[in-house]
Each structure stands twice: as C-alpha cells, then as structure tokens.
Design a protein around this motif. Structure first.
Motif, PDB file in Angstrom:
ATOM      1  N   VAL A  30       0.806  -1.250  -0.160  1.00 16.01           N
ATOM      2  CA  VAL A  30      -0.028   0.046  -0.011  1.00 16.01           C
ATOM      3  C   VAL A  30       0.858   1.087  -0.017  1.00 16.01           C
ATOM      4  O   VAL A  30       1.419   1.726   1.082  1.00 16.01           O
ATOM      5  N   PRO A  31       1.117   1.734  -1.167  1.00 14.89           N
ATOM      6  CA  PRO A  31       2.080   2.710  -1.232  1.00 14.89           C
ATOM      7  C   PRO A  31       1.619   4.315  -0.639  1.00 14.89           C
ATOM      8  O   PRO A  31       0.419   4.273  -0.431  1.00 14.89           O
ATOM      9  N   THR A  32       2.456   5.037  -0.084  1.00 11.94           N
ATOM     10  CA  THR A  32       1.941   6.368   0.426  1.00 11.94           C
ATOM     11  C   THR A  32       1.154   6.870  -0.377  1.00 11.94           C
ATOM     12  O   THR A  32       1.270   7.119  -1.649  1.00 11.94           O
ATOM     13  N   GLY A  33       0.055   7.529   0.070  1.00  9.84           N
ATOM     14  CA  GLY A  33      -1.062   8.286  -0.564  1.00  9.84           C
ATOM     15  C   GLY A  33      -2.251   7.422  -1.196  1.00  9.84           C
ATOM     16  O   GLY A  33      -3.075   7.979  -1.641  1.00  9.84           O
ATOM     17  N   GLU A  34      -2.076   6.007  -1.077  1.00 11.69           N
ATOM     18  CA  GLU A  34      -3.014   5.306  -1.778  1.00 11.69           C
ATOM     19  C   GLU A  34      -4.112   5.220  -0.839  1.00 11.69           C
ATOM     20  O   GLU A  34      -3.965   4.835   0.577  1.00 11.69           O
ATOM     21  N   VAL A  35      -5.228   4.819  -1.489  1.00  8.06           N
ATOM     22  CA  VAL A  35      -6.513   4.347  -0.499  1.00  8.06           C
ATOM     23  C   VAL A  35      -6.801   3.146  -1.203  1.00  8.06           C
ATOM     24  O   VAL A  35      -7.415   2.614  -2.364  1.00  8.06           O
ATOM     25  N   LEU A  36      -6.400   1.972  -0.319  1.00  7.53           N
ATOM     26  CA  LEU A  36      -6.756   0.319  -0.875  1.00  7.53           C
ATOM     27  C   LEU A  36      -8.150   0.070  -0.218  1.00  7.53           C
ATOM     28  O   LEU A  36      -8.130   0.133   1.040  1.00  7.53           O
ATOM     29  N   LEU A 150      -8.455  11.208  12.141  1.00  8.13           N
ATOM     30  CA  LEU A 150      -7.445  12.022  11.351  1.00  8.13           C
ATOM     31  C   LEU A 150      -6.556  12.943  12.198  1.00  8.13           C
ATOM     32  O   LEU A 150      -5.653  13.412  11.625  1.00  8.13           O
ATOM     33  N   ALA A 151      -7.308  13.293  13.245  1.00  8.69           N
ATOM     34  CA  ALA A 151      -6.925  14.269  14.055  1.00  8.69           C
ATOM     35  C   ALA A 151      -5.304  14.470  14.296  1.00  8.69           C
ATOM     36  O   ALA A 151      -4.390  15.405  14.103  1.00  8.69           O
ATOM     37  N   PRO A 152      -4.707  13.062  14.754  1.00  8.82           N
ATOM     38  CA  PRO A 152      -3.044  12.830  14.827  1.00  8.82           C
ATOM     39  C   PRO A 152      -2.320  12.934  13.880  1.00  8.82           C
ATOM     40  O   PRO A 152      -1.061  12.708  14.009  1.00  8.82           O
ATOM     41  N   ARG A 153      -2.760  13.097  12.600  1.00  6.53           N
ATOM     42  CA  ARG A 153      -2.163  13.166  11.509  1.00  6.53           C
ATOM     43  C   ARG A 153      -1.560  11.592  11.137  1.00  6.53           C
ATOM     44  O   ARG A 153      -0.162  11.234  11.113  1.00  6.53           O
ATOM     45  N   PRO A 154      -2.168  10.364  11.238  1.00  2.00           N
ATOM     46  CA  PRO A 154      -1.861   9.243  11.176  1.00  2.00           C
ATOM     47  C   PRO A 154      -1.316   8.745   9.955  1.00  2.00           C
ATOM     48  O   PRO A 154      -1.496   9.372   8.932  1.00  2.00           O
ATOM     49  N   ARG A 155      -0.042   7.780   9.855  1.00  2.00           N
ATOM     50  CA  ARG A 155       0.577   7.689   8.653  1.00  2.00           C
ATOM     51  C   ARG A 155      -0.285   6.817   7.816  1.00  2.00           C
ATOM     52  O   ARG A 155       0.033   6.552   6.759  1.00  2.00           O
ATOM     53  N   LEU A 156      -1.019   5.846   8.409  1.00  2.00           N
ATOM     54  CA  LEU A 156      -1.938   5.099   7.749  1.00  2.00           C
ATOM     55  C   LEU A 156      -3.306   5.141   8.806  1.00  2.00           C
ATOM     56  O   LEU A 156      -3.289   4.962   9.666  1.00  2.00           O
ATOM     57  N   LEU A 157      -4.298   5.148   7.806  1.00  2.00           N
ATOM     58  CA  LEU A 157      -5.683   5.064   8.456  1.00  2.00           C
ATOM     59  C   LEU A 157      -6.303   3.791   7.896  1.00  2.00           C
ATOM     60  O   LEU A 157      -6.420   3.304   6.892  1.00  2.00           O
ATOM     61  N   LEU A 158      -6.962   2.986   9.075  1.00  2.00           N
ATOM     62  CA  LEU A 158      -7.660   1.657   8.922  1.00  2.00           C
ATOM     63  C   LEU A 158      -9.029   1.849   9.172  1.00  2.00           C
ATOM     64  O   LEU A 158      -9.157   2.469  10.405  1.00  2.00           O
ATOM     65  N   HIS A 183      -8.928  12.007   0.504  1.00  2.00           N
ATOM     66  CA  HIS A 183      -7.988  12.040  -0.363  1.00  2.00           C
ATOM     67  C   HIS A 183      -7.219  13.823  -0.308  1.00  2.00           C
ATOM     68  O   HIS A 183      -6.301  14.142  -0.441  1.00  2.00           O
ATOM     69  N   ALA A 184      -8.544  14.681   0.388  1.00  2.00           N
ATOM     70  CA  ALA A 184      -8.006  15.794   0.617  1.00  2.00           C
ATOM     71  C   ALA A 184      -6.915  16.024   1.803  1.00  2.00           C
ATOM     72  O   ALA A 184      -6.040  16.936   1.683  1.00  2.00           O
ATOM     73  N   ALA A 185      -6.981  14.962   2.763  1.00  2.19           N
ATOM     74  CA  ALA A 185      -6.071  14.948   3.983  1.00  2.19           C
ATOM     75  C   ALA A 185      -4.847  14.429   3.438  1.00  2.19           C
ATOM     76  O   ALA A 185      -3.826  14.456   4.246  1.00  2.19           O
ATOM     77  N   GLY A 186      -4.734  13.824   2.238  1.00  2.00           N
ATOM     78  CA  GLY A 186      -3.575  13.315   1.727  1.00  2.00           C
ATOM     79  C   GLY A 186      -3.107  11.843   2.427  1.00  2.00           C
ATOM     80  O   GLY A 186      -1.756  11.481   2.553  1.00  2.00           O
ATOM     81  N   THR A 187      -4.114  11.112   3.135  1.00  3.76           N
ATOM     82  CA  THR A 187      -3.567  10.049   4.103  1.00  3.76           C
ATOM     83  C   THR A 187      -3.781   8.490   3.352  1.00  3.76           C
ATOM     84  O   THR A 187      -4.842   8.564   2.443  1.00  3.76           O
ATOM     85  N   THR A 188      -2.721   7.819   3.552  1.00  2.00           N
ATOM     86  CA  THR A 188      -2.717   6.429   3.174  1.00  2.00           C
ATOM     87  C   THR A 188      -3.931   5.822   3.997  1.00  2.00           C
ATOM     88  O   THR A 188      -4.014   5.852   4.974  1.00  2.00           O
TER      89      THR A 188
END
Length: 343
Positions: A30-36, A150-158, A183-188
């Motif tokens: 799951v590359p950075t920035g992707e939503v899988l 999203l608040a703590p700016r996670p590097r991966l959101l599950l 996508h606006a948050a730029g979160t993987t």
C-alpha cells in the motif's frame, strides 16, 4: 526526501485457536497516498488482515513493514496508525470538539483548537464543536469519528466497514464524501468493506479477498474490465459465464459475435456483466421465463442457448405486456474474457 514505500505486507498469516486460518499468506503493498479497499464477503479474512496491520491481532507468520522498518512487534499505540470502526466508538460524555481532540493531548491548547477547527471544516461540520455527539445523526457521528481518526495525522488510516451501520442511501452519499475527505487529507488508507459500490467509489485500488487470500489487487477500472478469474468475475457481479471462441477482434458467443480487446485465438470463457444483454432486433431469440420491475426498469429473466439464466434490463411501463420471447445482443463494454478454457 519523503518515502513512498508505505505499508508492505509479506506472507502474512493470522490464525485463531481451534479455527481456520483467517489470513493465509497475504502479500500486499500500500504505497504512501493510496487508498486501498479490501473487498470480500463476510468471513473472508479482510477484517482480520486489517486488525493484524493495526496490531490488534497477533501475527502467526510473515512481516509488516512501514517504509522498510518492521512494525510486526510494535504495540498498537506505537505504530502511528489511525483506526475507525463501523460504530464510530465516540465518547458520549464528550462533545464533538472533545471527541476530535482526544488524541491531541500533546499539543498546546491553541494548536489543538486550530487542528479541531481544520478537521471540522474538512468533514463539513463547522459550527458543530459544542454539540453533544448523542444529538447527531448517524452520518454526522461517522464524520466526527473520521475527524477524530485523522486528528493525530496518522501515517496510515484503517477503516473497518465504517458505513455499514447506515441505510443504503446515506451510505452511498457518505462514500463519496469520505473519499474526498481522505484524499484531501492526503492520508494513506486501507478500507474494509463487503459493499462493491463503496469499494469502487472510495478506493484507488481494490484487493478482492476470499478464504484468507488475495485473489486480485488492481485499479477499479482494470478489476472490472479484466477480472483475473471466473471467481473474481462472479463475485463482482458478472454472470453467467459462457463458452466462446476468439478469432481476431471478434469473439463468437451463443449470442452472436462481439468485438473485444485482443485475446489469443481459440476457446475462451466470457463473463456477462449485469447489463451485458441488450435488445437487438437482429440478435438471438431467447425465451422469457419471468420478469419484475426494479427502479423504473423492467427486468426480464431469459434462458440462454446453453440453458443458463440471465437478466435483460429494458425501460418500460409496469403495465406493458411481456412477450414470450425476446431478441438480444451483447454490449461489448459489459463483458469480460476470464482465464480458463471453454468447457
């Protein structure tokens, strides 16, 4: 330089005592920035895989890495991953602001307030900060849960079936909003769902699971137009699957010749999508064995030359007479060649 490696899952196995193997040797990136999206029926292992990534389930074998660093043995709170579940799990004694700010204790008060305001705007709840979460609608509560994740700016959101508790119309609406927010948050992100429409709406790539394994991982477009197997095709909504013969650009089927992207000449299997059959005065005549009206369309149950059942969707008044037979052709963009020789 910012790394784009993101999450790497290698030969991952998750088992439960006395039960079957829930995750059976999954390898996935799951590359950075992707939503899988992990898409599959109940019990296929998608939630077990998500929980293993989060650190909520022990891993029996395999490895989990983020940007090349092994995180398999890290506790949940040290992985830097955010979690959102289907029931939101909001704190009823806290207002909206209190819920969103829960994971921001390390920030100054001014920074917390600034971050909460950013997130309220992002999820479309500006002005809701002092509202009790118990007074919010189901959709609003899920937006608060997303903002808190999203608040703590996670590097991966599950996200584990985050919309499954909502009614279908609201689920369809929020799926598009959730996609835009993530996508606006730029979160993987990894998004678990059994709903095909959600997966195709939210994700930039979809991994279809069955029996603890990944059957195919691809973009939504390629997944639909080029399913890797008959099993994948049928799960996505194709069916029936018929024998055909490829010869150049034309594929000869029991319903006539259809032009498809180049495939090797010879016997093939052709999966018919939900709208593959279309009225065609010059097509193949088929018997009608039943009908219904759904969402303003008449659905005719027809029998194919090989004896399989299929559905022809046609606009029409519910009171219109239904003939005993109908002539049909195939829509090229609604069929797919699947691996496997004709039977």
């Amino acid at each position: 330089m910012v790394s784009t490696r993101g999450l790497e899952i290698r030969d991952l196995v998750v088992t439960y005592p006395g039960g079957p193997t829930a995750v059976d040797g999954v390898t996935l990136d799951v590359p950075t920035g992707e939503v899988l999206a992990l898409l599959g029926p109940s019990g296929c292992g998608k939630s077990s895989l998500l929980r293993a990534v989060a650190g909520l389930e022990p891993v029996a074998a395999g490895a989990l890495r983020w940007d090349g660093a092994d995180v398999s043995d890290l506790p949940v709170h040290r992985r830097g991953f955010g979690l959102m579940f289907q029931d939101g799990q909001l704190f009823p004694h806290r207002d909206v602001t209190g819920n969103i700010a829960y994971g921001l204790a390390s920030l100054t008060r001014a920074d917390r307030e600034r971050r909460v305001a950013e997130l309220l705007e992002l999820v479309g709840l500006t002005g809701y900060g002092t509202r009790a979460v118990t007074t919010l609608s189901g959709g609003e509560q899920q937006r608060v849960a997303l903002a808190r994740s999203l608040a703590p700016r996670p590097r991966l959101l599950l996200l584990d079936e985050p919309l499954s508790s909502l009614d279908r119309s609201l689920r369809e609406h929020l799926a598009g909003e959730l996609r835009d927010i993530v996508h606006a948050a730029g979160t993987t992100a990894i998004y678990v769902t059994h709903d095909h429409d959600e997966a195709f709406t939210v994700a930039s790539r979809i991994a279809v699971m069955s029996g603890g394994r990944i059957l195919q991982a691809d973009t939504p477009e390629r997944l639909w137009h080029a399913p890797a197997s008959e099993q994948v095709a049928r799960f996505l909504g194709y069916g029936p699957v018929v024998d055909a013969v490829a010869a150049g650009p034309g594929v000869r089927t029991p319903l006539g010749v259809v032009e498809l992207p180049v495939v090797a000449d010879g016997a093939v299997r052709l999966a018919l999508g939900p709208r593959a059959l279309v009225p065609d005065a010059d097509g193949t005549r088929l018997p009608v064995c039943g009908w219904r009206v759904r969402r303003g369309e008449r659905e005719l149950d027809v029998t194919l030359p090989d004896g399989q059942s299929a559905v022809l969707r046609v606009p029409g008044s519910p009171d219109a007479a239904v003939a005993d037979t109908v002539t049909v052709g195939l829509a090229p963009d609604q069929v797919a060649v699947v691996p496997g020789e004709a039977r």
